[in-house]
Design an enzyme around this catalytic site. Structure first.
Site, PDB file in Angstrom:
ATOM      1  N   PRO A   3       0.787  -1.240   0.000  1.00  0.00           N
ATOM      2  CA  PRO A   3       0.000   0.000   0.000  1.00  0.00           C
ATOM      3  C   PRO A   3       0.813   1.281   0.000  1.00  0.00           C
ATOM      4  O   PRO A   3       0.235   2.371  -0.052  1.00  0.00           O
ATOM      5  CB  PRO A   3      -0.814  -0.119   1.297  1.00  0.00           C
ATOM      6  CG  PRO A   3       0.053  -0.939   2.186  1.00  0.00           C
ATOM      7  CD  PRO A   3       0.748  -1.933   1.294  1.00  0.00           C
ATOM      8  N   ASP A  32       4.282   2.075 -11.183  1.00  0.00           N
ATOM      9  CA  ASP A  32       3.030   2.828 -11.272  1.00  0.00           C
ATOM     10  C   ASP A  32       3.146   4.155 -10.528  1.00  0.00           C
ATOM     11  O   ASP A  32       3.991   4.320  -9.641  1.00  0.00           O
ATOM     12  CB  ASP A  32       1.872   2.008 -10.707  1.00  0.00           C
ATOM     13  CG  ASP A  32       1.457   0.869 -11.633  1.00  0.00           C
ATOM     14  OD1 ASP A  32       1.927   0.847 -12.781  1.00  0.00           O
ATOM     15  OD2 ASP A  32       0.668   0.016 -11.201  1.00  0.00           O
ATOM     16  N   LYS A  78      -0.803   4.771 -14.594  1.00  0.00           N
ATOM     17  CA  LYS A  78      -1.779   3.866 -13.982  1.00  0.00           C
ATOM     18  C   LYS A  78      -2.402   4.463 -12.721  1.00  0.00           C
ATOM     19  O   LYS A  78      -2.453   3.844 -11.667  1.00  0.00           O
ATOM     20  CB  LYS A  78      -1.138   2.506 -13.657  1.00  0.00           C
ATOM     21  CG  LYS A  78      -0.703   1.727 -14.878  1.00  0.00           C
ATOM     22  CD  LYS A  78      -1.886   1.366 -15.752  1.00  0.00           C
ATOM     23  CE  LYS A  78      -1.474   0.607 -16.998  1.00  0.00           C
ATOM     24  NZ  LYS A  78      -2.572   0.357 -17.906  1.00  0.00           N
ATOM     25  N   ILE A 135      -4.509  -8.572  -7.708  1.00  0.00           N
ATOM     26  CA  ILE A 135      -5.809  -7.964  -7.395  1.00  0.00           C
ATOM     27  C   ILE A 135      -5.928  -6.671  -8.192  1.00  0.00           C
ATOM     28  O   ILE A 135      -5.356  -5.632  -7.834  1.00  0.00           O
ATOM     29  CB  ILE A 135      -5.968  -7.699  -5.886  1.00  0.00           C
ATOM     30  CG1 ILE A 135      -5.867  -9.024  -5.119  1.00  0.00           C
ATOM     31  CG2 ILE A 135      -7.296  -7.011  -5.592  1.00  0.00           C
ATOM     32  CD1 ILE A 135      -5.979  -8.890  -3.619  1.00  0.00           C
ATOM     33  N   MET A 195     -10.837   1.526  -6.101  1.00  0.00           N
ATOM     34  CA  MET A 195     -10.892   2.480  -7.216  1.00  0.00           C
ATOM     35  C   MET A 195     -12.287   3.079  -7.378  1.00  0.00           C
ATOM     36  O   MET A 195     -12.769   3.275  -8.491  1.00  0.00           O
ATOM     37  CB  MET A 195     -10.438   1.800  -8.518  1.00  0.00           C
ATOM     38  CG  MET A 195      -8.997   1.352  -8.473  1.00  0.00           C
ATOM     39  SD  MET A 195      -8.464   0.461  -9.951  1.00  0.00           S
ATOM     40  CE  MET A 195      -9.093  -1.195  -9.612  1.00  0.00           C
TER      41      MET A 195
END
Length: 256
Positions: free
Chosen positions: A15, A38, A60, A96, A174
């Site tokens: 994270p 990213d 991204k 994921i 998201m």
């Protein structure tokens, strides 16, 4: 003479905080000769790569400029064919919503040795950081991880029935900009408006914060707060334990 092809590692950076990297992820980054990362990867994680490592940001992040997936695929292939150890660094866990299946399949077709290195996902980081479980005896028998998928700008009206079960903890990724619509879908499919819910911004990072509420009112709370970082929405009775563990909801500070 042609180069012996290098290896591509599809690595989960977790994270954000460097101390939440797995040991295997850390070793892969430290050994990288090319790092494709990213936009949400923390600077402290990127700094772990060797100074001579080629570092390329792929983007991204929702609503921001990013390289096309096909371009990223070709770039990984080109660098591996030059004989480099390539690390494709993704936030959270690459399996994921990280497109790891697409990238691994592309590399396998072209004969490139590939390894997937898992990472801590946002829901797990949020639960650990703010003091609540994702499953709990008598309250939550299962965990459903989903995204706020859209078509033509509107949420897809499919798959919400599975999230309506009171024994299911829902982690929606998201979905920051569609949180109110997602909560409305949950209620429309039978989830009680009184169900406790949390919106966690920057889960796992030092600057993380969480907004507490219910399925019925959390959307307005989040809209008023004007969150800018990545947000995971977590819905379920288990989230009430976070509010019980911290003194000042609805906006709670991350535990040290």
């Amino acid at each position: 003479m042609p180069h012996e092809p290098g290896k591509v590692r599809l690595v989960g950076a977790g994270p954000g905080a460097a101390d939440l990297l797995t040991v295997r992820a850390l070793r892969a980054i430290e050994d990288a000769q090319a790092l494709l990362y990213d936009a949400l990867i923390a600077d402290e994680v990127i700094a772990l790569a060797p100074a001579a490592c080629l570092k390329i940001q792929t983007g991204k992040r929702a609503g921001r400029p990013s390289l096309e997936q096909a371009t990223i695929n070709r770039l990984m292939l080109r660098l591996a064919r030059r004989g480099l150890n390539v690390v494709r660094l993704k936030g959270g866990d690459p399996s994921i919503f990280g497109r790891v299946g697409e990238e691994a399949a592309f590399l396998h077709v072209h004969g490139i040795d590939t390894e997937v290195v898992p990472g801590v996902t946002a829901a797990s980081a949020a639960a650990a950081q703010f003091g609540f479980p994702l499953t709990h005896r008598g309250e939550a028998r299962r965990l459903l991880i989903a995204t706020a998928t859209t078509k033509a700008g509107a949420l897809i009206d499919a798959g919400w029935a599975q999230a309506a079960d009171a024994q299911t903890t829902v982690a929606l990724y998201m979905g920051r900009d569609r949180l109110e619509a997602a909560l409305a879908q949950l209620m429309a499919h039978g989830r009680s408006a009184a169900t406790p819910a949390l919106a966690v911004e920057n889960a796992g990072r030092r600057e993380a914060r969480v907004l507490a509420g219910t399925v019925g009112d959390l959307g307005e709370v989040v809209t008023t707060a004007g969150l800018d970082g990545p947000v995971v929405l977590i819905v379920g009775e288990v989230t009430a334990q976070a509010a019980a563990a911290v003194a000042a909801p609805p906006i709670l500070k991350a535990q040290a």
